[in-house]
Design an enzyme around this catalytic site. Sequence first.
Site, PDB file in Angstrom:
ATOM      1  N   SER A 227       0.842  -1.187   0.000  1.00  0.00           N
ATOM      2  CA  SER A 227       0.000   0.000   0.000  1.00  0.00           C
ATOM      3  C   SER A 227       0.885   1.248   0.000  1.00  0.00           C
ATOM      4  O   SER A 227       1.758   1.378  -0.842  1.00  0.00           O
ATOM      5  CB  SER A 227      -0.966  -0.042   1.192  1.00  0.00           C
ATOM      6  OG  SER A 227      -1.991   0.911   1.036  1.00  0.00           O
ATOM      7  N   LYS A 231       4.478   2.038  -2.121  1.00  0.00           N
ATOM      8  CA  LYS A 231       4.975   3.218  -2.840  1.00  0.00           C
ATOM      9  C   LYS A 231       6.404   3.534  -2.394  1.00  0.00           C
ATOM     10  O   LYS A 231       7.297   3.808  -3.200  1.00  0.00           O
ATOM     11  CB  LYS A 231       4.085   4.434  -2.574  1.00  0.00           C
ATOM     12  CG  LYS A 231       2.589   4.282  -2.828  1.00  0.00           C
ATOM     13  CD  LYS A 231       1.866   5.589  -2.489  1.00  0.00           C
ATOM     14  CE  LYS A 231       0.399   5.395  -2.169  1.00  0.00           C
ATOM     15  NZ  LYS A 231      -0.403   4.957  -3.301  1.00  0.00           N
ATOM     16  N   GLN A 269      -7.481   5.543  -7.933  1.00  0.00           N
ATOM     17  CA  GLN A 269      -7.355   6.767  -7.159  1.00  0.00           C
ATOM     18  C   GLN A 269      -6.824   7.886  -8.050  1.00  0.00           C
ATOM     19  O   GLN A 269      -5.762   7.754  -8.654  1.00  0.00           O
ATOM     20  CB  GLN A 269      -6.414   6.576  -5.972  1.00  0.00           C
ATOM     21  CG  GLN A 269      -6.319   7.822  -5.097  1.00  0.00           C
ATOM     22  CD  GLN A 269      -5.453   7.642  -3.862  1.00  0.00           C
ATOM     23  OE1 GLN A 269      -4.607   6.749  -3.810  1.00  0.00           O
ATOM     24  NE2 GLN A 269      -5.662   8.478  -2.853  1.00  0.00           N
ATOM     25  N   GLU A 277      -4.002  13.319  -0.257  1.00  0.00           N
ATOM     26  CA  GLU A 277      -4.288  12.441   0.879  1.00  0.00           C
ATOM     27  C   GLU A 277      -3.201  12.545   1.947  1.00  0.00           C
ATOM     28  O   GLU A 277      -3.491  12.628   3.142  1.00  0.00           O
ATOM     29  CB  GLU A 277      -4.419  10.984   0.421  1.00  0.00           C
ATOM     30  CG  GLU A 277      -4.739  10.027   1.564  1.00  0.00           C
ATOM     31  CD  GLU A 277      -4.946   8.596   1.114  1.00  0.00           C
ATOM     32  OE1 GLU A 277      -4.902   7.696   1.969  1.00  0.00           O
ATOM     33  OE2 GLU A 277      -5.155   8.359  -0.094  1.00  0.00           O
ATOM     34  N   TRP A 321      -9.420   0.945  -6.794  1.00  0.00           N
ATOM     35  CA  TRP A 321      -8.694   2.109  -6.299  1.00  0.00           C
ATOM     36  C   TRP A 321      -7.174   1.961  -6.502  1.00  0.00           C
ATOM     37  O   TRP A 321      -6.461   2.951  -6.622  1.00  0.00           O
ATOM     38  CB  TRP A 321      -9.017   2.282  -4.821  1.00  0.00           C
ATOM     39  CG  TRP A 321      -8.613   3.581  -4.190  1.00  0.00           C
ATOM     40  CD1 TRP A 321      -7.625   3.775  -3.271  1.00  0.00           C
ATOM     41  CD2 TRP A 321      -9.220   4.872  -4.385  1.00  0.00           C
ATOM     42  NE1 TRP A 321      -7.559   5.080  -2.884  1.00  0.00           N
ATOM     43  CE2 TRP A 321      -8.534   5.785  -3.551  1.00  0.00           C
ATOM     44  CE3 TRP A 321     -10.261   5.330  -5.181  1.00  0.00           C
ATOM     45  CZ2 TRP A 321      -8.870   7.134  -3.487  1.00  0.00           C
ATOM     46  CZ3 TRP A 321     -10.594   6.680  -5.121  1.00  0.00           C
ATOM     47  CH2 TRP A 321      -9.903   7.557  -4.292  1.00  0.00           C
ATOM     48  N   HIS A 358      -6.969  -6.410   0.664  1.00  0.00           N
ATOM     49  CA  HIS A 358      -5.812  -5.518   0.518  1.00  0.00           C
ATOM     50  C   HIS A 358      -4.680  -5.954   1.444  1.00  0.00           C
ATOM     51  O   HIS A 358      -4.878  -6.164   2.638  1.00  0.00           O
ATOM     52  CB  HIS A 358      -6.237  -4.090   0.831  1.00  0.00           C
ATOM     53  CG  HIS A 358      -5.199  -3.053   0.567  1.00  0.00           C
ATOM     54  ND1 HIS A 358      -4.323  -3.105  -0.504  1.00  0.00           N
ATOM     55  CD2 HIS A 358      -4.879  -1.920   1.252  1.00  0.00           C
ATOM     56  CE1 HIS A 358      -3.533  -2.052  -0.481  1.00  0.00           C
ATOM     57  NE2 HIS A 358      -3.843  -1.324   0.579  1.00  0.00           N
TER      58      HIS A 358
END
Length: 533
Positions: A227, A231, A269, A277, A321, A358
């Site tokens: 998640s 990144k 997203q 965010e 997403w 997820h």
Amino acid sequence: MPFHRHRPRWAAAAAAVVLSLAAVLSSQTGAAAQADPEDSGADCAVNPGQTASTSLLPDPFTRLDGTRITRTSEWRCRRAEIRELAETAVYGQKPPKPDSVTGTVSRTGITVNVSHQGRTASFTASVDLPSGTGPFPAVVVLGGMGADTATIRSSGAAVINLDPYAIGREGTPRNNKQGAFYTLYGSSSGTGLLMAWSWGVSRVIDVIEQSGGSVLRADSTGVTGCSRFGKGAFVAGAFDERIDLTMPIESGTGGVPAFRSVARESGAQPLSSAYSEQPWLGDAFGSSTGNPAGLPVDTHQIVAMVAPRGLFIMENPHVDWLGATSGSVAALGGAEVYRALGAGQNISYWSDVQDGTHCASRSEWSGPLRQHIQRFLVDTGSAPGVFRVSPRDSGDLSAWRNWQTPTLTNDGTGGGDNGGGDNGGGDDGGGDPTGSCTAEFAAVNTWSGGYQGEVAVRNTTTGALNGWTVTMDLASGQSIGSLWNGRHTTSGGTVTVTNTPWNGTVAAEGTTTFGFTATGSAAPPTGLTCASP
């Protein structure tokens, strides 16, 4: 003082791409060698200038002066250009190593102390060792979320649990960022959290290199996260060439998925959402959220920055997403650089999973995860080089590029070992060898319930080939899961593949390729034929 670094066999052949100035000694000699650099292109002259706006993925092989690279040795400075553009437009600057980095490594933890221009900061990480005496390779797991740690340890690697929030905290405004990175470089720094976390991973590696190698090996480091931490793992692996294996999981927008594709992918997203965010991306990225075509880079080039080192991208197609379609576009685009460097087996992508939870631990990833760790960190076995793209979220690279992948001259500094050598698939030549083209199949990887294949289309004439069509017959019960670098139709068990607009022209005696995954048995296709208009 020089660091002692053992060079794994897969990396030795690629040494000049990631290490241009230091002589690499054979691992069998046990002699000392200089450490791999964090950034091998630091000496390259980069003059960004102006880049043209384009709705397609920028050509990773074209320099800023408009010329294309032709040799594997030229990738080092081309990578430096991409790095500069990515820092300026996407992530913010990653400062070089601070004035002082010190710390300790024990069997249970790592301490990191940094100071720069009168400012100091510290952070720690825990260490969980596998069985054995060591020293061990290690995988940095960001935020306790990443590849399955039990599999990492049972594969022979230690787990370093690093808290990214100690380096760059979430929940802070862009003009008042907090954490060790911002203590050194200022709370109003334009560098986003992802690059700050990347910097933190690099400082952990600094300390491991200084530790003498009694607990952890300084030459075999991986990084993983899921998640938001996926990144961070992606950016860490791209921006530190000492990282041998990068494993981002379900990284979503701001991670692997191509920015230009995300903007058009339903349910993914939005760029503006990912930017607002949290301050993950650099402050400068805010001006591009509504116009990704204006970005001078895209994430397929960040994928390429990892080349020729190990890269295993894992994605989840069940959560819109996360933008898995755009993730496959970026992975396929970056894989073209791997292939040009002769390191095609060193990149893998897997989104064909059943569980949509997820950041779940998935059985489909267990085998290839172990294989990657053993190949790139433990230095045994072969690189998987597998693309398992989910049919429900399969990107089409041909729709996103107008550039061809060049055949780079290997002048002794290429990606070298593809990992794994001949996969035993052999080839099935097709077409009349005296005709305009031939098609040859090679198995890239096989698994229970399918396989990945590649077909080489070769121009057998003395002039340029303008368009091609390959037909092949699948075994009973097989079907195409995904196909890239070509367009296909199916009639019964016969598959017809035609060129895309960018790879229809093949020079005399030149070759282009397309790849695919097939479900069903692992039997190779038969009856390959190739024709040109």
